[in-house]
Scaffold this motif. Structure first.
Motif, PDB file in Angstrom:
ATOM      1  N   GLN A   1       0.866  -1.165   0.000  1.00 25.17           N
ATOM      2  CA  GLN A   1       0.000   0.000   0.000  1.00 25.17           C
ATOM      3  C   GLN A   1       0.911   1.225   0.000  1.00 25.17           C
ATOM      4  N   SER A   2       0.547   2.221  -0.772  1.00 20.92           N
ATOM      5  CA  SER A   2       1.416   3.398  -0.889  1.00 20.92           C
ATOM      6  C   SER A   2       0.588   4.646  -1.153  1.00 20.92           C
ATOM      7  N   VAL A   3       1.214   5.783  -0.886  1.00 24.17           N
ATOM      8  CA  VAL A   3       0.610   7.074  -1.197  1.00 24.17           C
ATOM      9  C   VAL A   3       1.646   7.889  -1.962  1.00 24.17           C
ATOM     10  N   GLU A   4       1.199   8.535  -3.008  1.00 21.16           N
ATOM     11  CA  GLU A   4       2.091   9.387  -3.784  1.00 21.16           C
ATOM     12  C   GLU A   4       1.445  10.740  -4.016  1.00 21.16           C
ATOM     13  N   THR A   5       2.265  11.752  -4.135  1.00 21.14           N
ATOM     14  CA  THR A   5       1.773  13.097  -4.421  1.00 21.14           C
ATOM     15  C   THR A   5       2.492  13.662  -5.627  1.00 21.14           C
ATOM     16  N   ARG A   6       1.852  14.633  -6.251  1.00 26.07           N
ATOM     17  CA  ARG A   6       2.449  15.389  -7.352  1.00 26.07           C
ATOM     18  C   ARG A   6       2.368  16.859  -6.985  1.00 26.07           C
ATOM     19  N   SER A   7       3.494  17.536  -7.095  1.00 26.76           N
ATOM     20  CA  SER A   7       3.581  18.910  -6.607  1.00 26.76           C
ATOM     21  C   SER A   7       4.345  19.788  -7.587  1.00 26.76           C
ATOM     22  N   ILE A   8       3.919  21.038  -7.666  1.00 27.87           N
ATOM     23  CA  ILE A   8       4.658  22.081  -8.372  1.00 27.87           C
ATOM     24  C   ILE A   8       5.562  22.762  -7.361  1.00 27.87           C
ATOM     25  N   VAL A   9       6.845  22.808  -7.667  1.00 26.58           N
ATOM     26  CA  VAL A   9       7.837  23.383  -6.750  1.00 26.58           C
ATOM     27  C   VAL A   9       8.566  24.513  -7.473  1.00 26.58           C
ATOM     28  N   VAL A  10       8.582  25.688  -6.846  1.00 24.32           N
ATOM     29  CA  VAL A  10       9.249  26.852  -7.428  1.00 24.32           C
ATOM     30  C   VAL A  10      10.433  27.217  -6.533  1.00 24.32           C
ATOM     31  N   THR A  11      11.594  27.349  -7.136  1.00 27.60           N
ATOM     32  CA  THR A  11      12.788  27.796  -6.434  1.00 27.60           C
ATOM     33  C   THR A  11      13.434  28.925  -7.230  1.00 27.60           C
ATOM     34  N   ARG A  12      14.306  29.659  -6.574  1.00 27.88           N
ATOM     35  CA  ARG A  12      15.055  30.710  -7.274  1.00 27.88           C
ATOM     36  C   ARG A  12      16.226  30.101  -8.026  1.00 27.88           C
ATOM     37  N   LEU A  13      16.496  30.610  -9.190  1.00 28.70           N
ATOM     38  CA  LEU A  13      17.641  30.161  -9.970  1.00 28.70           C
ATOM     39  C   LEU A  13      18.943  30.693  -9.351  1.00 28.70           C
TER      40      LEU A  13
END
Length: 288
Positions: free
Chosen positions: A276-288
């Motif tokens: 059994q597992s849980v996964e997420t999808r995320s938008i991640v913003v960082t500075r260059l």
């Protein structure tokens, strides 16, 4: 634990896909529809046996980081280990955003999707894909959930107008990442295998449509290449989630995709708990 020799499921390199784009539909079935008589996809997979899947516990784990190979193992204890209500889902998403903010030094994170999976028979006549508590089976075929074309679409879909003004401009890096966590201790059944992005070429990817009632998404399926190098984490605990890349706007040699798929573990104990597992999808913003 030793490395394992196992099988990985790849998309077949069919002449059909030169003329017809691979696709998979998850639509409301019409009256009289019989899934045993009519297909909802044109996907054909093939099993490649005898592949070495390296145990991360036996390797230089510190060298396996998301920018280089496309994935890494985190050390993080979740307060949410069962999903019975929508509130559980919301709490886990919030926890994930906090974790990713710290791990990736992010200025902005939005976890837009969560998926629950289990490797047990699921008996239901109808599947509601918008149900936040829906359990699905393990995904088939080595794949990456985002493509060069679908990445910008996802970012545009889930960011508000104000967020776009704040971050869609020079000086910021956008990534779409997946977190994957076991919900059972010492996972042995159907563990996740991750492919080193440095061993994958652009020609190994085939774009495919995923069609659901409100939109068409696009993913990559993977064609077999003997250069691919696969990894897994033996007896993965809930405190050892995977973090892996699905899309990246940064220029350079950094990994942009990380193909992955679960596999039948030949050294799993007969008494091993079903995955059994849980996964997420995320938008991640960082500075260059």
């Amino acid at each position: 634990m030793p490395n394992v020799v196992a099988s990985i499921e790849y998309l077949q390199n069919l002449p059909l896909y030169k003329e017809e784009k691979p696709y998979w539909c998850m639509l409301t079935p019409r009256e009289g529809f019989d899934p045993d008589e009519e297909r909802l996809d044109n996907l054909e997979f093939e099993i490649h046996d005898g592949l070495t899947i390296t145990d991360i516990r036996n390797s230089q784990a510190n060298a396996l980081i998301i920018d280089n190979c496309g994935f890494q193992v985190l050390s993080h204890t979740s307060k949410v280990m069962s999903f019975n209500t929508k509130d559980d889902v919301d709490k886990y998403k919030a926890e994930t955003m906090e974790m990713l903010t710290q791990e990736l030094d992010a200025v902005f994170v939005k976890t837009y999707e969560l998926r629950l999976r289990k490797n047990t028979p699921i008996d239901r006549p109808v599947m509601n894909i918008v149900d936040p508590l829906l359990f699905e089976g393990p995904a088939r075929g080595a794949h990456n959930d985002v493509t060069y074309d679908s990445g910008p679409v996802i970012i545009n879909r889930y960011l508000t107008g104000e967020e776009k003004v704040d971050y869609l401009k020079p000086g910021y890096r956008f990534r779409i990442v997946n977190t994957w966590r076991s919900l059972v201790p010492d996972l042995e059944d159907r563990p996740l295998a991750l492919c080193d992005a440095r061993t994958v070429t652009a020609e190994d990817f085939v774009a495919a449509d995923r069609i659901i009632p409100d939109r068409v998404g696009e993913v990559y399926y993977l064609l077999h290449n003997s250069n691919h190098r696969w990894y897994y984490l033996s007896k993965q605990s809930p405190d050892e989630p995977f973090l892996f890349i699905m899309y990246d706007t940064a220029p350079g040699e950094n990994a942009r995709f990380c193909p992955h798929v679960s596999f039948q573990n030949p050294v799993a104990s007969p008494k091993a708990l079903f995955r059994q597992s849980v996964e997420t999808r995320s938008i991640v913003v960082t500075r260059l």
